[in-house]
Design an enzyme around this catalytic site. Structure first.
Site, PDB file in Angstrom:
ATOM      1  CG  ASP A  48       7.057   1.991   8.338  1.00 35.07           C
ATOM      2  OD1 ASP A  48       7.053   0.807   8.739  1.00 35.07           O
ATOM      3  OD2 ASP A  48       7.752   2.363   7.362  1.00 35.07           O
ATOM      4  CD  GLU A  55       8.766  -2.766   4.845  1.00 33.93           C
ATOM      5  OE1 GLU A  55       9.001  -3.630   3.980  1.00 33.93           O
ATOM      6  OE2 GLU A  55       7.926  -1.848   4.673  1.00 33.93           O
TER       7      GLU A  55
END
Length: 389
Positions: free
Chosen positions: A80, A144
């Protein structure tokens, strides 16, 4: 069939949007990025497992493994990226742009690009005929940048037991052996609204918050004076008052005020201890105005990553990089992946100075030396060849 060329991998990774955000309007699935990585790993002979997160439907982890037996090396990263402000970018965030010897793109160093380096390294070793001796694992996680839910779910994996783990966050290929944690907390004061001409008929939440801020600044000094680790450039836990809002009109008693703060604990200072210190700081105000103060985690706190400078992985990373291992103030997935029982470091291409910035880029002159170091590290830990070229 094998994985695409290095730059082509980079282009494809950047072209797949995978933003994670607490705002549902900005939040995206990372599945298209996971699909790319899965195909490349399978082409290199990896067994691939894709898992949807229990805590975040529509978000996925990938675990690819090649080789039999115990131990081995896990190369880990998140798929991400943070959201972006289009008005502050000079280039299309989802198109890899080569300008002035720099590769621009969202995730170019934080941290989709790391996967291109890893797959390229394995391709090179295979082409050289190097014989794999230990298992190699590639872990790609979700979220994350927000909750670290992907890494937290991996930490519960009963059968995953690598001996070593390298997390490829951008460190300019300097090994990181320890880092601070992260707490994001909201303090909400609920008062009683009313007309400003009669203050006694209400409870002004802004005035109550003023008293709380005074207590928090005392806590900030306590943290600075009581806790210290010399390895860190900023050797004490930090407390930042980052955002405040309250009230709706000048002639109205403020009925609600909320403050968001950020605390970065050192290794050895547990999340539980820090939460207790925070509750103790606001307790006198809550006693004075019963049930008016709430302390709320904005996301699950992230503990500090505690490592040592004398582990075998740190020593090897220092030899490969030519740099002494350091401590850093930001946080990563390391404290969760370390729970698998593996020696863990953070070490990857690109500069942390570019992370979360408009026009994020990888300096192209760093590609070759970074690639050589990543290839050597994988070779030393997983192959029988003495030296990668």
């Amino acid at each position: 069939m094998t994985a695409p060329a290095f730059i082509n991998m980079y282009q494809q990774l950047i072209a797949e949007p995978s933003i994670s955000a607490l705002d549902p309007q900005l939040n995206m699935s990372n599945y298209s990025t996971i699909e790319l990585l899965a195909a490349w790993c399978e082409n290199l002979g990896f067994q691939v497992e894709i898992t949807e997160l229990d805590s975040a439907p529509g978000k996925f982890n990938l675990l690819a493994k090649r080789g039999e037996g115990e131990g081995g090396l896990m190369l880990a990263g998140h798929t991400d990226t943070v959201p972006f402000d289009d008005s502050r970018w000079s280039y299309d965030p989802f198109k890899l742009s080569e300008v002035d010897n720099k590769l621009y793109g969202l995730g170019s160093i934080d941290m989709k690009g790391f996967f291109a380096f890893v797959i390229e390294a394995i391709k090179q070793l295979d082409t050289q005929g190097a014989k794999q001796a230990k298992p190699i694992m590639i872990l790609a996680t979700a979220d994350e940048e927000t909750t670290m839910a992907g890494a937290q779910e991996v930490a519960k994996h009963q059968s995953l037991k690598p001996e070593f783990c390298v997390i490829g966050e951008p460190t300019d290929m300097v090994p990181v052996f320890t880092h601070k944690g992260h707490m994001s907390t909201a303090i909400r004061v609920t008062g009683r609204s009313g007309h400003s001409s009669d203050p006694a008929r209400g409870l002004n939440a802004i005035e109550v918050m003023h008293k709380i801020i005074a207590k928090l600044l005392q806590l900030k000094d306590t943290l600075k004076n009581k806790y210290s680790i010399e390895h860190f450039a900023i050797p004490y836990p930090t407390l930042n008052l980052g955002h405040i809002h309250g009230g709706d009109n000048a002639n109205r008693i403020c009925g609600c005020c909320e403050l968001h703060l950020d605390i970065r604990p050192l290794p050895g200072l547990s999340i539980q201890e820090l939460q207790l210190l925070l509750l103790e700081a606001v307790k006198p105000i809550n006693d004075e105005y019963p049930n008016s103060v709430a302390v709320i985690d904005l996301h699950d706190p992230i503990p500090a990553f505690t490592g040592t400078t004398d582990s075998a992985l740190v020593k090897l990373a220092e030899a490969v990089s030519g740099e002494q291992a350091i401590a850093v103030n930001y946080c990563t997935e390391a404290p969760f992946l370390q729970q698998l029982g593996c020696e863990t470091i953070v070490m990857g291409p690109g500069s942390i100075e570019q992370a979360h910035q408009p026009d994020e880029f990888l300096a192209m002159e760093k590609i070759k030396p970074s690639q050589e170091k990543i290839t050597q590290l994988i070779n030393e830990l997983c192959f029988k060849t003495k030296k990668a070229t």
